[in-house]
Design a protein around this motif. Structure first.
Motif, PDB file in Angstrom:
ATOM      1  N   HIS A 268       6.452  12.723   2.828  1.00 35.29           N
ATOM      2  CA  HIS A 268       7.332  12.151   1.810  1.00 35.29           C
ATOM      3  C   HIS A 268       6.880  10.766   1.370  1.00 35.29           C
ATOM      4  O   HIS A 268       6.897  10.449   0.185  1.00 35.29           O
ATOM      5  N   GLN A 269       6.483   9.929   2.322  1.00 38.92           N
ATOM      6  CA  GLN A 269       6.200   8.539   1.954  1.00 38.92           C
ATOM      7  C   GLN A 269       4.710   8.200   1.880  1.00 38.92           C
ATOM      8  O   GLN A 269       4.359   7.144   1.362  1.00 38.92           O
TER       9      GLN A 269
ATOM     10  N   ARG B   7       7.872  12.322   7.346  1.00 35.06           N
ATOM     11  CA  ARG B   7       7.690  10.923   6.934  1.00 35.06           C
ATOM     12  C   ARG B   7       6.338  10.807   6.240  1.00 35.06           C
ATOM     13  O   ARG B   7       6.208  10.191   5.195  1.00 35.06           O
TER      14      ARG B   7
ATOM     15  N   HIS C 234       2.578   6.756  -5.744  1.00 34.54           N
ATOM     16  CA  HIS C 234       2.406   5.331  -5.504  1.00 34.54           C
ATOM     17  C   HIS C 234       0.925   5.112  -5.172  1.00 34.54           C
ATOM     18  O   HIS C 234       0.348   5.852  -4.383  1.00 34.54           O
TER      19      HIS C 234
ATOM     20  N   ARG D  10      13.253   3.628  13.043  1.00 30.81           N
ATOM     21  CA  ARG D  10      13.761   2.839  11.917  1.00 30.81           C
ATOM     22  C   ARG D  10      15.266   2.609  11.957  1.00 30.81           C
ATOM     23  O   ARG D  10      15.862   2.202  10.970  1.00 30.81           O
TER      24      ARG D  10
ATOM     25  N   PRO E 164       0.796  -1.229   0.000  1.00 27.25           N
ATOM     26  CA  PRO E 164       0.000   0.000   0.000  1.00 27.25           C
ATOM     27  C   PRO E 164       0.829   1.281   0.000  1.00 27.25           C
ATOM     28  O   PRO E 164       0.414   2.274  -0.581  1.00 27.25           O
ATOM     29  N   PHE E 165       1.980   1.241   0.669  1.00 19.59           N
ATOM     30  CA  PHE E 165       2.737   2.483   0.800  1.00 19.59           C
ATOM     31  C   PHE E 165       4.189   2.275   0.396  1.00 19.59           C
ATOM     32  O   PHE E 165       4.676   1.157   0.312  1.00 19.59           O
ATOM     33  N   HIS E 166       4.810   3.387   0.163  1.00 20.39           N
ATOM     34  CA  HIS E 166       6.145   3.413  -0.391  1.00 20.39           C
ATOM     35  C   HIS E 166       7.118   3.707   0.746  1.00 20.39           C
ATOM     36  O   HIS E 166       7.282   4.859   1.121  1.00 20.39           O
ATOM     37  N   ILE E 167       7.726   2.648   1.300  1.00 21.40           N
ATOM     38  CA  ILE E 167       8.409   2.831   2.590  1.00 21.40           C
ATOM     39  C   ILE E 167       9.893   2.433   2.603  1.00 21.40           C
ATOM     40  O   ILE E 167      10.349   1.769   3.526  1.00 21.40           O
ATOM     41  N   PRO E 168      10.676   2.827   1.597  1.00 23.73           N
ATOM     42  CA  PRO E 168      12.084   2.460   1.668  1.00 23.73           C
ATOM     43  C   PRO E 168      12.776   3.072   2.885  1.00 23.73           C
ATOM     44  O   PRO E 168      12.426   4.164   3.316  1.00 23.73           O
TER      45      PRO E 168
ATOM     46  N   SER F 257       9.116   8.809  -3.785  1.00 25.99           N
ATOM     47  CA  SER F 257       7.689   8.894  -3.491  1.00 25.99           C
ATOM     48  C   SER F 257       7.118  10.298  -3.628  1.00 25.99           C
ATOM     49  O   SER F 257       5.912  10.460  -3.715  1.00 25.99           O
TER      50      SER F 257
ATOM     51  N   THR G 234       0.033   9.145  -1.756  1.00 23.19           N
ATOM     52  CA  THR G 234      -0.740   7.904  -1.823  1.00 23.19           C
ATOM     53  C   THR G 234      -2.061   8.050  -1.076  1.00 23.19           C
ATOM     54  O   THR G 234      -3.112   7.633  -1.563  1.00 23.19           O
TER      55      THR G 234
END
Lengths: 335, 539, 158
Positions: free
Chosen positions: B335-336, B332, A297, B166, A59-63, A292, B340
């Motif tokens: 950006h991520q 966060r 995404h 993280r 679902p999400f773009h989490i690098p 992202s 979406t």
């Protein structure tokens, strides 16, 4: 306890397989039925697990970014640790998969006893042990191809020559044979000796190590210490891959222990943490580009949620907004 | 947390024997100072979340719904299908232990369950029991355990001891991210009404009024006006700070702490000065007056509900793009997640700096730019007149805030700015900065008063590195770009490394910025007299 | 007190360190002792650095500044690590046993050293309490900072 049960299980399997290798009635079971069944379980189980991961949505773009992002042109970005393109992602994944990049990141600072100079030592044993084990395993597996292929492809003798470059003993010692056992013993010793790692280990962690050690040791015994009928083993192996199985009478019981261990590993694989072999390719913190904000995404299961709209907000705070002299969408006439 | 009272004569050698039983046994004990209070029924009700009630973690009975176990297991099943990260991270850990000593809470507490791998095993064991063949058949031999109320309490305790920073995921050979697992467990706990007030009250406030503290529109206007007055007192320059102005080019969103908390406020003054000086056509919004998003700390759905305001407001006001202030977890989300969650932002334009003409291609879809990217570009294009000597009373270090570092890679922009606005800048040791940065210990909704002891433990590794540069270089200011850092690091440093203040990058920009028509500056933005300046250092 | 060799002091410090580490959960003990990276193991390294300093002072000048600095570091740590006052300070008394076993000192000398240990423990107890109080203080300060600008604003208006 965590280690004893797995050890007992492995020794038990070894005993049964050895006995089975001696009895005519069970030789076909261990030499034919078991490998086929194990391979079947492995292929179906492995695919099933991988497909199930793949079917789970992303679902999400989490690098996880481990370097400078690509932003302003004059700031040097880190295209591998923080890739913003597929090529960078491929490089990052290759480093992870082939060289265990993240495990290598284990730097360790140390103050010199006198004076404040800071030193960075490296704490890379785990990385080295893991790398040594995995690469040796790969080479050993490739070397085994000569039992399954006829004629033997040309690169295999070359590989043997490289692996045996030390030219010690007869039959010649393969470096990977020594390395894989040493690496496994290190990984095992680490699970016992390091209090933290022992505490967090599960029986399955020991089971996998014992099983791999069992395979390696039986293989080494057959190659260097006892006489086994290689021709017979090759016939058996070729029989398996050409679906015309046979169990030559000349194959000794030790081989059946080796084969049973290998089958057990295959069958155990899909149910265990060993699936990390497939999983590493799918890890969303590693295999996505950090782009992202540049490319949208899409979440496949996105659904509308209840929000507090501007109109509701203005409605609720109308008078306060007005008294603060902030612009309004809807002027309300006061009663 | 000693197992028994120490009897010295028996304990002359360190025992490395494993503790009796394994980690799956002992229930947690809620000791004062190490957990957050439960969410008040009012906030839970306002957000229309399940099971609003009054309870506390120290209660024997948590008043869970009778079918709580089914709810949790159904919730797990759903999330295993919806999040590849979740299923994968449940499956592929090999327990190598590389992450074990990477967690600031483990380093500060020595509690083994704060090792990321063991934190994850708290739910992995339940996953194995109900969702894997091996676990269903072999139970504890396969590392599985039943889901009980004690397990749930343990989840609450330890997954609110993870700041979603993280750091562990940097070192994991498979990239397993405990933040992701923590987010899942917190979502699950929310399903049965187990949540903390420090997360849900700000979320409810933000949902209703637009910001965490529940400041209403006129209060917001007053605080911005107040800052404008302050800035005039300090610089002699009267700036404009428009709010809810339609037709502005840029919508500017900051974490709300910037306008009501110290030391955040000085950063706000820095922004105001900067925008005035470059003549930026921008507006604040009272409706979207919060960049922070505590939804990240409770559920993806809540994150979406709170984040929706930014694009909605950008559309209503008709701006071209959005600029975001200094904040960690806000970035966060932006950006991520934002694009979406609430995109596509096709009603906005690709961000272009009106001053330098630089296109921010890296933000061409989300259309939101980080203030450090924006300012670094200004400085690089020589659009600002800076007198870095005005920061000579500070010897500065920079703390990479977790999210901009590890979920974005914003590492060099703030450093570039700092090196141009301050003359004395020193990095902390390399395994404590950039992608290896240590968390403040209070992120992800843990920053509550009642959780102070746990926070101080978590803050130790960061503060310890600060202490090192304080003693070695005389560092007296830690700069950062995160509102939670600015709120909680002063506390951690007061305890572990007294004498080091905390400030924002744009506070120093504001100090150094030479404004047209300004009076001679005798103080910095804090109102502290400027130092004599260390001429020798200029090179 | 010239009779104590550096090697002997080192041995005592090691045993004393062991006692201090004994108060932590078993799986973490080896890490606390062995990991020498002061940034990766701040808690363990504080113990490793400060305990030998205390031993040195105990047989030396009992310099108030040095003893205070060492004890401060140790107690600052233990005040937030879930210890009661007794647990936090208790390991200091273990030094008495170590002294008796590791030194061949006469009764009188031993008594004098033990008095010093008591002194250390009392000072440590004071520090422990001071840090506990400081925790409340910094908590209050933080709460004030959180709304500092609002308060300033309202007080100016009012």
């Amino acid at each position: 306890m965590k280690a004893l049960v797995p050890l007992a299980a492995i020794l038990g399997v070894a005993g049964l397989a050895y006995a089975g290798g001696l009895l005519p009635g069970t030789r076909a079971l261990l030499g034919v039925v078991l490998p086929y069944a194990a391979m079947g379980i492995f292929l179906i189980g492995f695919s099933f697990r991988v497909v199930r991961w793949a079917w789970s949505a992303l679902p999400f773009h989490i690098p996880t970014t481990c370097g400078q992002q690509k932003s302003l042109g004059w700031i040097r970005s880190n295209p591998i640790e923080n890739p913003n393109h597929k090529a960078g992602v491929a490089a990052r994944m290759a480093l992870e998969i082939l060289l265990f990049r993240s495990l290598f990141r284990n730097s360790q600072a140390r103050l010199e006893e006198e004076g404040p100079r800071l030193l960075y030592a490296e704490n890379k044993w785990l990385w080295l042990g893991a790398l040594a084990f995995h690469w040796s395993l790969l080479v050993v597996l490739v070397r085994h191809l000569r039992y399954f292929l006829s004629p033997v492809p040309a690169f295999l003798p070359a590989l043997d020559a490289v692996d045996g470059f030390l030219q010690i003993g007869a039959p010649q010692l393969f470096v990977t044979d020594a390395v894989i056992v040493a690496a496994l013993l290190y990984l095992l010793a680490r699970r016992f000796a390091n209090g933290r790692v022992r505490y967090l280990s599960l029986p399955g962690d020991f089971f996998a190590l014992f099983l791999l050690l069992g395979i390696a040791i039986t293989g080494i015994l057959m190659r260097y210490f006892t006489k086994v009928d290689l021709e017979g083993i090759k016939q058996l192996a070729l029989g398996l891959v050409t679906f015309s199985p046979l169990v030559p009478a000349s194959v000794g019981p030790l081989f059946f222990v080796h084969l049973t261990f290998a089958s057990l590993l295959l069958a155990y694989f899909p149910f265990s943490k060993l699936m990390h072999m497939g999983g590493i390719f799918l890890s969303p913190t590693r295999n996505l580009a950090n782009d992202s904000r540049a490319r949208r995404h899409v979440n496949p299961w996105d659904y509308p949620v209840k929000v507090h709209t501007y109109q509701e907000w203005e409605e609720e705070f109308h008078d306060k907004i007005a008294s603060a002299g902030l612009p309004l969408e809807k002027e309300r006439t006061r009663a | 947390m000693p197992e028994t009272a120490t009897r010295p004569e028996e304990l002359v050698r360190i025992s490395y024997d494993p503790p009796p039983g394994d980690w799956r046994g002992s229930p947690v004990e809620f000791r004062k100072g190490t957990f957050c209070h439960a969410a008040g029924a009012k906030s839970v009700r306002y957000l229309e979340l399940p099971n609003p009630r009054d309870w506390q973690p120290t209660d024997q009975d948590w008043k869970l719904p009778p079918n709580w176990k089914e709810i949790i297991l159904a919730g797990m099943k759903e999330r295993l299908e919806r999040f590849r990260s979740f299923r994968l991270f449940m499956d592929i850990c090999v327990r190598c232990g590389a992450c074990a000593d990477k967690c600031h809470f483990y380093l500060g507490s020595a509690d083994p369950k704060n090792m990321p791998v063991l934190r994850a095993e708290l739910i992995r064991s339940v996953y194995r029991r109900y969702f894997t063949t091996a676990g269903k058949v072999f139970r504890s031999l396969a590392g599985a355990r039943d889901l009980t109320e004690d397990v749930l309490k343990e989840w609450f305790y330890y997954f609110y001891q993870c700041t979603e920073c993280r750091r562990c995921s940097v070192f994991c050979p498979f990239g397993i991210d405990t933040a992701e697992i923590t987010m899942m467990v917190r979502e699950l706990l929310n399903l049965v009404g187990v949540n903390t007030n420090w997360v849900l009250e700000p979320a409810a406030n933000c949902y209703r009024t637009g910001n965490h503290l529940g400041i209403q529109p006129h209060g917001f206007k007053d605080s911005i006006d107040f800052a404008v007055d302050d800035l005039e007192d300090l610089t002699g320059v009267r700036v404009e700070a428009p709010i809810n102005r339609k037709g502005a080019e840029i919508l500017f969103v900051v974490p709300s702490a910037d306008y009501f908390a110290t030391p955040h406020y000085y950063t706000l003054l820095g922004y105001l000065a900067l925008f005035h000086e470059i003549g930026l056509d921008y507006t604040f919004s009272a409706y979207a007056s919060e960049g922070g998003n505590f939804g990240l700390f409770s559920s993806h759905e809540m994150m979406k509900r709170l984040n929706a305001k930014i694009y909605a407001e950008a559309k209503r006001l008709g701006v071209k793009w959005v600029l975001g202030g200094e904040c960690g977890h806000m970035w966060r989300v932006i950006h991520q997640y934002m694009d979406t969650l609430n995109g596509p932002a096709d009603f906005l334009e690709e961000p272009v700096s009106p001053v330098t003409g630089t296109r921010f291609e890296n933000a061409r879809s989300t259309k939101m730019v980080h203030i450090c990217e924006f300012t670094a570009d200004l400085i690089h294009a020589h659009k600002l007149k800076l007198d870095s000597r005005r920061n000579d009373h500070w010897t500065v270090t920079y703390h990479d805030s977790c999210n901009p570092a590890r979920a974005m890679g914003l590492l060099e922009e703030p450093r570039y700015i700092l090196r141009r606005v301050a003359n004395r800048f020193h990095e902390m040791p390399e395994n404590t900065i950039r992608e290896q940065t240590f968390c403040c210990g209070s992120g992800a909704g843990l920053g509550s008063d009642e959780n102070i002891e746990m926070r101080l433990r978590g803050g130790l590794p960061r503060a310890n590195a600060v202490k090192y540069v304080r003693d070695k270089y005389g560092v007296n200011l830690l700069t950062c770009i995160c509102a939670i850092d600015k709120a909680t690091l002063p506390t951690a440093l007061a305890y572990w490394a007294p004498g080091v203040e905390v400030g924002g990058v744009h506070e120093l920009v504001g100090n150094a910025l030479v404004m047209k028509g300004e009076k001679e500056r005798t103080t910095d933005l804090r109102g502290q007299p400027l130092g004599q300046g260390a001429e020798a250092i200029h090179a | 007190m010239a009779g104590i060799s550096p090697a002997r002091k080192h041995a005592m410090a090691e045993r004393w360190l062991a006692l201090a580490v004994q108060t932590y959960p078993v799986p973490s003990r080896r890490f606390l002792v062995d990991q020498r990276d002061p940034f990766r193991n701040p808690a363990g390294q504080a113990l490793r650095k400060r305990i030998p300093e205390l031993v040195e002072e105990l047989f030396g000048e009992m310099d108030a500044g040095k003893v205070g600095a060492a004890l401060e570091d140790l107690m600052r740590l233990r005040a937030v690590q879930r210890f009661s006052a007794r647990e936090a300070v208790g390991f200091l008394f273990g030094l008495k046993t170590i002294l008796r076993e590791e030194s061949a000192a006469d009764w009188e000398t031993l008594a004098r050293w033990e008095e010093r240990v008591d002194e250390l423990a009392l000072a440590a107890f004071d520090l422990f309490m001071r840090f506990r109080e400081q925790i409340y203080q910094i908590q209050a300060d933080e709460a004030r900072r959180r709304v500092a600008q609002l308060e300033r604003m309202y007080s100016r208006e009012g």
